[in-house]
Design an enzyme around this catalytic site. Structure first.
Site, PDB file in Angstrom:
ATOM      1  N   LYS A 118       0.856  -1.188   0.000  1.00 51.76           N
ATOM      2  CA  LYS A 118       0.000   0.000   0.000  1.00 51.76           C
ATOM      3  C   LYS A 118       0.889   1.235   0.000  1.00 51.76           C
ATOM      4  O   LYS A 118       1.643   1.468   0.946  1.00 51.76           O
ATOM      5  CB  LYS A 118      -0.926   0.012   1.207  1.00 51.76           C
ATOM      6  CG  LYS A 118      -1.821   1.248   1.235  1.00 51.76           C
ATOM      7  CD  LYS A 118      -2.500   1.427   2.581  1.00 51.76           C
ATOM      8  CE  LYS A 118      -3.126   2.802   2.661  1.00 51.76           C
ATOM      9  NZ  LYS A 118      -3.593   3.133   4.008  1.00 51.76           N
TER      10      LYS A 118
ATOM     11  N   GLY B  97      -7.905   9.417  10.196  1.00 54.30           N
ATOM     12  CA  GLY B  97      -8.127   9.519  11.631  1.00 54.30           C
ATOM     13  C   GLY B  97      -9.192  10.508  12.058  1.00 54.30           C
ATOM     14  O   GLY B  97      -9.418  10.692  13.253  1.00 54.30           O
TER      15      GLY B  97
ATOM     16  N   ALA C 288      -9.496   5.828   4.770  1.00 58.85           N
ATOM     17  CA  ALA C 288      -9.350   6.997   5.637  1.00 58.85           C
ATOM     18  C   ALA C 288     -10.672   7.718   5.842  1.00 58.85           C
ATOM     19  O   ALA C 288     -11.420   7.964   4.899  1.00 58.85           O
ATOM     20  CB  ALA C 288      -8.311   7.979   5.103  1.00 58.85           C
ATOM     21  N   GLY C 289     -10.945   8.047   7.106  1.00 59.21           N
ATOM     22  CA  GLY C 289     -12.067   8.895   7.450  1.00 59.21           C
ATOM     23  C   GLY C 289     -13.301   8.199   7.964  1.00 59.21           C
ATOM     24  O   GLY C 289     -14.214   8.848   8.488  1.00 59.21           O
TER      25      GLY C 289
ATOM     26  N   ASN D  23      -8.591   1.866  10.295  1.00 58.39           N
ATOM     27  CA  ASN D  23      -7.786   1.530  11.469  1.00 58.39           C
ATOM     28  C   ASN D  23      -8.305   2.268  12.706  1.00 58.39           C
ATOM     29  O   ASN D  23      -8.817   1.666  13.646  1.00 58.39           O
ATOM     30  CB  ASN D  23      -6.325   1.864  11.211  1.00 58.39           C
ATOM     31  CG  ASN D  23      -5.385   1.446  12.341  1.00 58.39           C
ATOM     32  OD1 ASN D  23      -4.202   1.679  12.278  1.00 58.39           O
ATOM     33  ND2 ASN D  23      -5.884   0.822  13.391  1.00 58.39           N
ATOM     34  N   THR D  24      -8.230   3.610  12.680  1.00 60.81           N
ATOM     35  CA  THR D  24      -8.570   4.400  13.861  1.00 60.81           C
ATOM     36  C   THR D  24      -9.997   4.164  14.337  1.00 60.81           C
ATOM     37  O   THR D  24     -10.258   4.122  15.543  1.00 60.81           O
ATOM     38  CB  THR D  24      -8.361   5.899  13.567  1.00 60.81           C
ATOM     39  OG1 THR D  24      -7.062   6.093  13.013  1.00 60.81           O
ATOM     40  CG2 THR D  24      -8.490   6.726  14.832  1.00 60.81           C
TER      41      THR D  24
END
EC number: 2.8.1.10
Length: 260
Positions: free
Chosen positions: A100, A161, A187-188, A209-210
């Protein structure tokens, strides 16, 4: 339902997850198991996968025999840094070509630096890497990355994040409609409904992830994300009813009512 295919390999799960921000490797593994994810991304500059023999190795908790490890270039701000990082990852993972790519523009927003991303992608594809690439939600640049030879494009939903969800569904639809490789929102995402919306738009998968690691109960949130992705995919395949402004349509037929 059709499986997700990336670089010729098929996966049952359309949820991809990261390994950062957990309290320890044990919680990481428990959450990943709850998510059902088969592709797990690892920040090579922040996580030990063999670079330091004296420290715990993530691969002991997340073995490559069980998961597809997706090394990423989080923390890289130039094409040269990203390429060097992924060359190291390929050595550590015995020639594993899937990766990635992310080249960041600044440390506050973590928005992608697209000129450097395009430059790195060209080099990596020429060197035989199978490149999944984090990018802006710009349909033109997403197509450029596909034309370079990237095996998946990964437009952001909102800033890394942030948990803000999908801020520009129209651009995502343009990317999806034009892409011939998988489109994976990266993301997001903040909660399960964000993942569902991404899948209902027609995305092939979601990476996060977050949203899981920083939930009050990461393992329970991982399970929720699994269900959200599955529900969104099924709804997309089912095809939603058309929207009708100011037009009621009773759920039950009105013809042939008893006593009419």
């Amino acid at each position: 339902m059709h499986q997700l295919t990336i670089a010729g390999k098929k996966y049952c799960s359309r949820l991809l997850v990261g390994t950062g921000k957990y309290k320890d490797f044990a919680e990481t593994r428990t959450a990943i198991d709850a998510s059902g994810a088969e592709i797990v991304t690892v920040a090579i500059r922040r996580t030990n996968i063999g670079q330091d023999a004296s420290q715990p190795n993530l691969l002991d908790a997340i073995p490559p025999s069980r998961f597809t490890i997706l090394p990423n270039t989080a923390g890289c701000y130039s094409a040269d840094d990203a390429v060097r990082t992924l060359r190291l990852a390929r050595e550590l993972l015995d020639g594993h070509p899937l990766c990635k790519l992310e080249v960041l523009g600044d440390p506050s927003s973590l928005f992608p630096n697209m000129p450097e991303t395009l430059k790195a992608a060209e080099t990596l594809v020429k060197e035989g890497f199978q490149v999944m690439v984090y990018c802006s939600d710009d349909p033109i640049q997403a197509k450029m990355l596909e034309d370079i030879g990237c095996v998946a494009v990964m437009p952001l939903a909102s800033l890394i994040g942030s948990g803000m969800g999908i801020l520009n569904p129209w651009n995502l639809r343009l990317i999806i409609d034009n892409a011939k490789v998988p489109v994976i929102v990266d993301a997001g995402v903040g909660t399960a409904s964000d993942a569902t919306i991404a899948m209902e738009l027609g995305c092939d998968g979601v990476l996060m992830n977050t949203a899981i690691a920083h939930a009050e109960d990461p393992v329970l949130m991982a399970s929720a994300m699994k269900k959200g992705v599955e529900a969104g995919r099924e709804a997309f395949l089912a095809g939603r009813m058309p929207r009708k402004l100011y037009s009621a349509d009773p759920s039950s037929p009105t013809a042939g009512l008893i006593g009419s």
